[in-house]
Design a protein around this motif. Sequence first.
Motif, PDB file in Angstrom:
ATOM      1  N   GLU A 136     -18.664   2.929  -8.061  1.00  0.00           N
ATOM      2  CA  GLU A 136     -17.240   3.075  -7.738  1.00  0.00           C
ATOM      3  C   GLU A 136     -16.446   1.805  -8.048  1.00  0.00           C
ATOM      4  N   GLN A 137     -16.931   0.999  -8.974  1.00  0.00           N
ATOM      5  CA  GLN A 137     -16.299  -0.283  -9.233  1.00  0.00           C
ATOM      6  C   GLN A 137     -14.892  -0.176  -9.811  1.00  0.00           C
ATOM      7  N   GLU A 138     -14.525   0.990 -10.307  1.00  0.00           N
ATOM      8  CA  GLU A 138     -13.164   1.147 -10.850  1.00  0.00           C
ATOM      9  C   GLU A 138     -12.118   1.273  -9.757  1.00  0.00           C
ATOM     10  N   VAL A 139     -12.544   1.613  -8.534  1.00  0.00           N
ATOM     11  CA  VAL A 139     -11.554   1.866  -7.475  1.00  0.00           C
ATOM     12  C   VAL A 139     -11.853   1.135  -6.166  1.00  0.00           C
ATOM     13  N   MET A 159      -7.848  -7.196  11.485  1.00  0.00           N
ATOM     14  CA  MET A 159      -7.355  -5.873  11.106  1.00  0.00           C
ATOM     15  C   MET A 159      -8.223  -5.319   9.985  1.00  0.00           C
ATOM     16  N   THR A 160      -8.465  -4.022  10.044  1.00  0.00           N
ATOM     17  CA  THR A 160      -9.187  -3.330   8.972  1.00  0.00           C
ATOM     18  C   THR A 160      -8.384  -2.118   8.556  1.00  0.00           C
ATOM     19  N   VAL A 161      -8.248  -1.943   7.247  1.00  0.00           N
ATOM     20  CA  VAL A 161      -7.482  -0.827   6.679  1.00  0.00           C
ATOM     21  C   VAL A 161      -8.401  -0.034   5.762  1.00  0.00           C
ATOM     22  N   VAL A 162      -8.423   1.279   5.938  1.00  0.00           N
ATOM     23  CA  VAL A 162      -9.195   2.177   5.081  1.00  0.00           C
ATOM     24  C   VAL A 162      -8.261   3.252   4.562  1.00  0.00           C
ATOM     25  N   ASP A 163      -8.210   3.385   3.248  1.00  0.00           N
ATOM     26  CA  ASP A 163      -7.375   4.411   2.640  1.00  0.00           C
ATOM     27  C   ASP A 163      -5.909   4.266   3.047  1.00  0.00           C
ATOM     28  N   GLY A 164      -5.508   3.021   3.273  1.00  0.00           N
ATOM     29  CA  GLY A 164      -4.128   2.749   3.660  1.00  0.00           C
ATOM     30  C   GLY A 164      -3.834   2.923   5.128  1.00  0.00           C
ATOM     31  N   GLN A 165      -4.818   3.355   5.915  1.00  0.00           N
ATOM     32  CA  GLN A 165      -4.634   3.564   7.350  1.00  0.00           C
ATOM     33  C   GLN A 165      -5.274   2.425   8.128  1.00  0.00           C
ATOM     34  N   VAL A 217       0.845  -1.190   0.000  1.00  0.00           N
ATOM     35  CA  VAL A 217       0.000   0.000   0.000  1.00  0.00           C
ATOM     36  C   VAL A 217       0.879   1.239   0.000  1.00  0.00           C
ATOM     37  N   THR A 218       0.567   2.177  -0.885  1.00  0.00           N
ATOM     38  CA  THR A 218       1.301   3.434  -0.955  1.00  0.00           C
ATOM     39  C   THR A 218       0.322   4.575  -1.198  1.00  0.00           C
ATOM     40  N   GLY A 219       0.356   5.567  -0.322  1.00  0.00           N
ATOM     41  CA  GLY A 219      -0.460   6.753  -0.514  1.00  0.00           C
ATOM     42  C   GLY A 219      -1.946   6.492  -0.582  1.00  0.00           C
ATOM     43  N   GLY A 220      -2.422   5.532   0.183  1.00  0.00           N
ATOM     44  CA  GLY A 220      -3.843   5.253   0.225  1.00  0.00           C
ATOM     45  C   GLY A 220      -4.349   4.357  -0.883  1.00  0.00           C
ATOM     46  N   ARG A 221      -3.458   3.858  -1.742  1.00  0.00           N
ATOM     47  CA  ARG A 221      -3.850   2.976  -2.839  1.00  0.00           C
ATOM     48  C   ARG A 221      -3.047   1.679  -2.775  1.00  0.00           C
ATOM     49  N   VAL A 222      -3.625   0.626  -3.336  1.00  0.00           N
ATOM     50  CA  VAL A 222      -2.872  -0.614  -3.513  1.00  0.00           C
ATOM     51  C   VAL A 222      -1.807  -0.366  -4.568  1.00  0.00           C
ATOM     52  N   SER A 223      -0.547  -0.609  -4.218  1.00  0.00           N
ATOM     53  CA  SER A 223       0.540  -0.362  -5.171  1.00  0.00           C
ATOM     54  C   SER A 223       1.097  -1.637  -5.771  1.00  0.00           C
ATOM     55  N   ALA A 224       0.867  -2.778  -5.111  1.00  0.00           N
ATOM     56  CA  ALA A 224       1.334  -4.048  -5.673  1.00  0.00           C
ATOM     57  C   ALA A 224       0.609  -5.199  -4.984  1.00  0.00           C
ATOM     58  N   ASP A 246      -6.317  -4.644  -6.397  1.00  0.00           N
ATOM     59  CA  ASP A 246      -5.311  -4.673  -7.449  1.00  0.00           C
ATOM     60  C   ASP A 246      -4.720  -3.273  -7.564  1.00  0.00           C
ATOM     61  N   ALA A 247      -3.618  -3.151  -8.285  1.00  0.00           N
ATOM     62  CA  ALA A 247      -2.883  -1.897  -8.321  1.00  0.00           C
ATOM     63  C   ALA A 247      -3.782  -0.744  -8.754  1.00  0.00           C
ATOM     64  N   GLY A 248      -3.772   0.313  -7.966  1.00  0.00           N
ATOM     65  CA  GLY A 248      -4.551   1.500  -8.248  1.00  0.00           C
ATOM     66  C   GLY A 248      -5.860   1.583  -7.493  1.00  0.00           C
ATOM     67  N   ALA A 249      -6.323   0.473  -6.921  1.00  0.00           N
ATOM     68  CA  ALA A 249      -7.576   0.486  -6.164  1.00  0.00           C
ATOM     69  C   ALA A 249      -7.362   1.140  -4.804  1.00  0.00           C
ATOM     70  N   PHE A 250      -8.433   1.643  -4.217  1.00  0.00           N
ATOM     71  CA  PHE A 250      -8.359   2.153  -2.853  1.00  0.00           C
ATOM     72  C   PHE A 250      -7.795   1.060  -1.938  1.00  0.00           C
ATOM     73  N   ALA A 251      -6.928   1.457  -1.033  1.00  0.00           N
ATOM     74  CA  ALA A 251      -6.331   0.503  -0.095  1.00  0.00           C
ATOM     75  C   ALA A 251      -7.262   0.291   1.088  1.00  0.00           C
TER      76      ALA A 251
END
Length: 522
Positions: free
Chosen positions: A470-473, A507-513, A26-33, A478-483
């Motif tokens: 909001e199905q695109e994010v 554990m629950t993560v929202v927006d990378g947090q 996760v990077t910057g609130g998004r899935v990065s890999a 996957d990469a680019g989706a909300f974390a």
Amino acid sequence: MTDLVLLGGRVHTLDARGTVAEAVAVTGGRVSAVGSDADVARLAGPSTRVVRLAGRAVVPGLNDSHCHFENAGMDGHTVSFAGVRTLDAALDRIAALAATREPGAWVQGQPWNPALQLAEGRGPDRRELDRAAGGRPVYLPEGHAATASTAALERAGIRPDGHDGRLVEGAMHAVARVIPEWTREERAAQLTTAMRVLNRSGITSVVAGALPPGDVEAVRGLIKDGRSTVRVAAMVTPTGELNPSVPLADWEALVACGPPAPIGGHYVTRGIKLQVDGGMTLGTAAMREPYLTRPGYHGEMVTDRDRLAGLVGAAHRAGWPVGTHVVGDAAIDVALDVYAATRNRRLLPDVLIHASLIRPDQIARARTLGVQVAAQMPFLWRNRAAIAGHLGGARTEAAVPLRDLVDGLGLDGVSAGTDYPINALDPFQNIYAMTTRRDAAGDVVGGAQGVTRSEALRLYTTSGAAHTGEQEVKGRLDAGAFADLTVLDADPLTAPDDRLRATEVLMTVVDGQIVHDTGLLD
């Protein structure tokens, strides 16, 4: 720099290929890999938090598509009837909260169903409320009905003489309107608490079932202040009522400015919420055929076709989609007729909310119109006997026909929710019920309407994202989706039924947090 890495798990990405991975970054609130441990571990830097999953399951953050989530933050502010089974115990709860209030201050309850919950089969009447609350005004909502004390009736201008305190529709709203609003600080505290309760259940997004304008602004304020831990899509009640009583000209003016704008992936307006009929548990859903035990009785319509068309038409012209509370097949007919006559196809789809007694011909019509369904299996979980008493066994077996809905509308046309607090919030009890079709007693109800584990999980994730456009994010990893993700102690796709039902969120993560953490992964 990568902010968070989870390694050594079973990551259900729910992407187009249904990929199952070992790790996610996760990077910057998004899935990065998303990928193997070896590939993802290389992305961790000195400041990256690394969580070792030890084989545990990860799924996209869960979405409850019809939930009055704000009620989850009301303990200490209103009377909770959770676990109460007798009238005396309910009155004791009311008396305990009343004792903390100044004379003349309001005592409010959290929504409940005393007719089904209490051994006596009824809730307290006006005089019992008067005694328990020391003469204070009391208002106890039950979803589409309520009970009030003498002082509450008087403040609403309702003569208490000969009145048992039982309220429906117009009288209910007359009392609700005179209850003082919470302060801004109180409401913010209640809503942030409610969001944390959802996070503990793995819920990262919610369609708020009926938010008045004040609550919409409170939620938006929390988001702007960085205090929100749940993504909210609001079904708005512009007048605070599900069945607005204002003249159509006033309604036109209320909705003319259109829906509140989105806020950066954390808030969207899902539409305006309206109501057509009652409920199947209470025996008031509007039905094509008469009720089993009441010859000639077809349930209750709280509005007619022409009035609904006026309300929906004005909403559509102003840019609002609409969600209607419809339970019985006769009510669904009315809503579909109105949607067909007024639809503005530039909007998000209109919604049938509940649609518990929808028929195959109506599913086909909804598909033609592009109408979605927000379904809630939990109504059958604890109320099967009551529903069968009203409708008979055959119609109860056909209730909440998830198999038919998924086959007829596709996974993106249906989404899963609970109608909390009317039903329990637990997503995994719901997934268990959707797949086994078992109720709380362990009996199968409508077994042919069960869905697969994979479908049930998607009804809580990818379908929920499609429900809000909001199905695109959202809804997948996957990469680019909300974390937004949830770590579980059991794999919802492979665990035995009893283990699935008892699944715990680690554990629950929202927006990378990280917004919920049991500490078991450290």
